[in-house]
Design a protein around this motif. Sequence first.
Motif, PDB file in Angstrom:
ATOM      1  N   GLY A 170       0.789  -1.223   0.000  1.00  0.00           N
ATOM      2  CA  GLY A 170       0.000   0.000   0.000  1.00  0.00           C
ATOM      3  C   GLY A 170       0.819   1.270   0.000  1.00  0.00           C
ATOM      4  N   ALA A 173      -0.067   4.228  -2.486  1.00  0.00           N
ATOM      5  CA  ALA A 173      -1.480   4.580  -2.607  1.00  0.00           C
ATOM      6  C   ALA A 173      -1.681   6.082  -2.778  1.00  0.00           C
ATOM      7  CB  ALA A 173      -2.256   4.093  -1.382  1.00  0.00           C
ATOM      8  N   HIS A 237      -1.330  -0.999 -10.182  1.00  0.00           N
ATOM      9  CA  HIS A 237      -2.186  -2.153  -9.892  1.00  0.00           C
ATOM     10  C   HIS A 237      -2.110  -3.072 -11.112  1.00  0.00           C
ATOM     11  CE1 HIS A 237      -5.373  -4.011  -7.461  1.00  0.00           C
ATOM     12  NE2 HIS A 237      -5.984  -4.292  -8.593  1.00  0.00           N
ATOM     13  N   ILE A 257      -1.301  -0.046  -4.276  1.00  0.00           N
ATOM     14  CA  ILE A 257      -2.239   0.946  -3.762  1.00  0.00           C
ATOM     15  C   ILE A 257      -3.227   0.293  -2.791  1.00  0.00           C
ATOM     16  CG2 ILE A 257      -2.012   2.601  -5.642  1.00  0.00           C
ATOM     17  CD1 ILE A 257      -5.006   0.292  -5.636  1.00  0.00           C
ATOM     18  N   ILE A 259      -4.095  -0.182   0.482  1.00  0.00           N
ATOM     19  CA  ILE A 259      -3.815   0.389   1.797  1.00  0.00           C
ATOM     20  C   ILE A 259      -3.986  -0.666   2.897  1.00  0.00           C
ATOM     21  CG2 ILE A 259      -4.630   2.074   3.510  1.00  0.00           C
ATOM     22  CD1 ILE A 259      -5.354   3.901   1.139  1.00  0.00           C
TER      23      ILE A 259
END
Length: 391
Positions: A170, A173, A237, A257, A259
């Motif tokens: 993450g 992000a 992603h 990304i 989290i």
Amino acid sequence: MAKRPLNVGLIGGGGGAFIVQPHQRAIHFDGTRRVTVAALHPDAKIAQSEAEQWDYPIKGYDSYDEMIEQESAKPVGERIDYALIVTPNHVHFDPAIKCVRAGIPVFCEKPLTINLDEAKQLVAAVKENNVPFAVSHTYLGHWTSRFSRFIVTSGLLGDVRWVDSYYLQGWLAERTEDSGNAQAEWRVDPKKSGASLCGGDIGTHALMQLRYVTGLNVQRVQAHLETYVKGRMLDDHFTSYVELSNGGKGMVRASQIAIGHKNDLGIEVNGTKGTLSWRQEFPEEVKIQLPGQPDRTYFRGAVSANDGFLGDLPEDLMAEPNVPAGHPEAFHDAFARLHRCFEQDVRLYNDGKPFDCDGNLYANIDDGYTGMAFIEAAVKSSQDGNVWVDM
């Protein structure tokens, strides 16, 4: 008599690079390897300054070109026995191929290069010069990865039907690259990272885990690369559906990304007789699920042969753990196991004897090439509307 410690030369690693620290600790782990020289930075003044401030005495070179030229001119025993490349992706190819042509074995961070053309050239050079070459897919160094490979490739789960191999983080992000984070800055730059950020950076780890644990290759890829953070030129992603060499299917997926996820590499293998699951954040455990039976959890250091699921176990596999169960091996131990295994082949090379580099104990040049072929196929698939692309 005790063996002479191998001399290792660092290429890259200055400027606060994270990855050099676990590597150099792993190199010193057994007392049979040591870092002796380094070209730590492309700026000669910074390279020398950082070498002078290193935690222990090393010789600093102005550049890796100077290091390769001077070290390759020395006799075995005085020269570096192998080079460790821990630069950003776009500076893997040049020092690697120069080391190989100079007869210096290479331990290179992943991905192998930033494009398939460079990977092809590097493979050809390694084959021509017959030099040991390792690619740093860290998580193959966990004993439980090796144990998982034994279980699957021995047929204890039956035929592999489906594999889900993933790596979730993450840390990207938000626009981390705008906050002065050097590790983020080069990764989001296609000139330095290659055609895929998330796929190249961590998706290649998920691919390698799938190939290593199952012993299978990927034949075709159908991929979707997405960019969620506004303004980025590369994916953060990565999702791919893959067809395996035995006819099974799977997913190789990654996200930076997600989290809450830190370093969440994992794999689940569904076979005709049962399921295996493993996660890097719980590296001491391998879980097995069989129809009509209670779930089994095997812990590193506490595995017994002939328990109703396992049969006989290879002696070399069982001899690898060096601390008892309940005293966790972890990230640095995984690095150390890879360097330890690479050391064996480097010593054979130095003695003029045949060496394996067969991919059983660490990722080799062919594994590095496969990673680049996978990224190229995935990018093409995504750009062409998620079509199937042959590897």
